[in-house]
Design an enzyme around this catalytic site. Structure first.
Site, PDB file in Angstrom:
ATOM      1  N   GLY A  10       0.821  -1.211   0.000  1.00 31.44           N
ATOM      2  CA  GLY A  10       0.000   0.000   0.000  1.00 31.44           C
ATOM      3  C   GLY A  10       0.856   1.262   0.000  1.00 31.44           C
ATOM      4  O   GLY A  10       0.346   2.368  -0.189  1.00 31.44           O
ATOM      5  N   GLY A  17      15.079   4.686  -7.604  1.00 29.62           N
ATOM      6  CA  GLY A  17      15.602   5.013  -6.278  1.00 29.62           C
ATOM      7  C   GLY A  17      17.091   5.279  -6.322  1.00 29.62           C
ATOM      8  O   GLY A  17      17.644   5.627  -7.371  1.00 29.62           O
ATOM      9  N   TYR A  48      27.366  -3.140   3.150  1.00 24.25           N
ATOM     10  CA  TYR A  48      27.968  -2.122   2.277  1.00 24.25           C
ATOM     11  C   TYR A  48      28.933  -1.181   3.020  1.00 24.25           C
ATOM     12  O   TYR A  48      28.866   0.049   2.854  1.00 24.25           O
ATOM     13  CB  TYR A  48      26.883  -1.292   1.587  1.00 24.25           C
ATOM     14  CG  TYR A  48      25.967  -2.064   0.646  1.00 24.25           C
ATOM     15  CD1 TYR A  48      26.252  -3.357   0.227  1.00 24.25           C
ATOM     16  CD2 TYR A  48      24.803  -1.478   0.150  1.00 24.25           C
ATOM     17  CE1 TYR A  48      25.413  -4.057  -0.611  1.00 24.25           C
ATOM     18  CE2 TYR A  48      23.952  -2.167  -0.702  1.00 24.25           C
ATOM     19  CZ  TYR A  48      24.274  -3.459  -1.069  1.00 24.25           C
ATOM     20  OH  TYR A  48      23.429  -4.136  -1.911  1.00 24.25           O
TER      21      TYR A  48
END
Ligand code: NAP
Length: 276
Positions: A10, A17, A48
């Site tokens: 939703g 991105g 990362y």
């Protein structure tokens, strides 16, 4: 920036991105430029290096503007360690919740039921909003769906670029059928984008010329063409970030799609999932 519903959650999430693998320290300032342009879907991971710290800096004071995704490494995916890894990521990101928390890849080090039990407890504790996975094939998705008791899989993050279209054969249709968002990573092949002189590069440039777009914008548009798709290029150069923001909000026509298929052939059979 265009948004679309992120699987069954939703939530409306930016289609393009920002990735953070190899993000440099100065990347926080550039990431804010991306957020200003609406690239608010931010992907990071405990794996990362310092990226989570830099993201924490970039989103400071802007937490509500972004859709924040991080990942737990398979080696940390026992029940107890998943909870701990999430707390550590939250600390580094200087926030008290993630929008989605992913299992980075499946390696069988810990039973999937154990990892998902931790994920569901994290949802109940309000530390994550949604549960996701990464680099999962259809069989692994099915097994994960079976062990989840009160949540759905929000997304599967997988390798997807023009020279690696394997997911189109069966993974993408399966995710569409289950309303699981497919987030494509390394949309530019990790620096291996077709050169302007190559046949593939010329085809993309030709399509771009018609729409007043660049070859990379054509690639991003193609890679987000279907309803459940998102893409997370990593860019630390402000010009690159601006260019990537132009990768949505316009249409490729049938002739363009045909040309893309002819120079970047789609999979003819079920291909094993590639991983970088
Ligand atoms: P990528 O996004 O395909 O490529 C990144 C490279 O493309 C960087 O060198 C960047 O340069 C350059 N670039 C970006 N936009 C450009 C533009 N408009 N023009 C020219 N060059 C441009 O590779 P990636 O980092 O592997 O993938 C993206 C993100 O996906 C990662 O950062 C990570 O968040 C995620 N990922 C997830 C997994 C997983 O297992 N789940 C695996 C790999 C990656 P500059 O930095 O100089 O701008």
């Amino acid at each position: 920036m265009r948004t679309r519903e992120f699987g069954s959650t939703g939530a409306k999430v930016s289609i393009v991105g920002q990735g953070t693998w190899n993000m440099p320290k100065h990347g926080a300032a550039e990431m804010r430029i991306g957020i200003d342009l609406g690239l608010t879907h931010i992907d990071t991971a405990e794996m990362y290096g310092k990226a989570e710290d830099y993201v924490g800096e970039a989103i400071s004071g802007r937490r509500e503007e972004v859709f924040l995704v991080s990942k737990v490494m398979p080696s940390n995916a026992s029940y107890k360690k998943t909870l701990q890894a999430c707390d550590t990521s939250l600390k580094r990101l200087k926030t008290d919740y993630l929008d989605v928390y992913l299992l980075h890849w499946w390696n069988g080090a810990h039973p999937i039921g154990e990892t998902m039990r931790a994920m569901e407890d994290l949802v109940d504790a309000g530390k994550i909003r949604f549960i996701g996975v990464s680099n999962f094939d259809v069989r692994q998705l099915r097994q994960t769906e079976q062990v989840l008791t009160r949540n759905k899989i929000a997304c599967n993050q997988v390798l997807y670029h023009l020279r690696s279209r394997g997911i189109e054969h069966s993974l993408l249709p399966y995710c569409e059928s289950q309303n699981i968002a497919l987030v494509g990573y390394s949309p530019f092949g990790q620096g291996n984008f077709p050169s302007a002189e190559s046949k593939q590069g010329k085809a993309l440039a030709g399509i771009g010329e018609k729409h007043r777009k660049t070859a990379r914008q054509v690639a991003l548009r193609f890679l987000t063409g279907r309803k459940g798709l998102f893409t997370i290029p990593k860019a630390s150069d402000p010009d690159h970030i601006c260019e990537n923001a132009g990768g949505v909000g316009w249409r490729l026509d049938d002739e363009d799609l045909k040309l893309i298929d002819s120079v970047f052939p789609p999979p003819l059979k079920n291909e094993p999932l590639d991983m970088i």
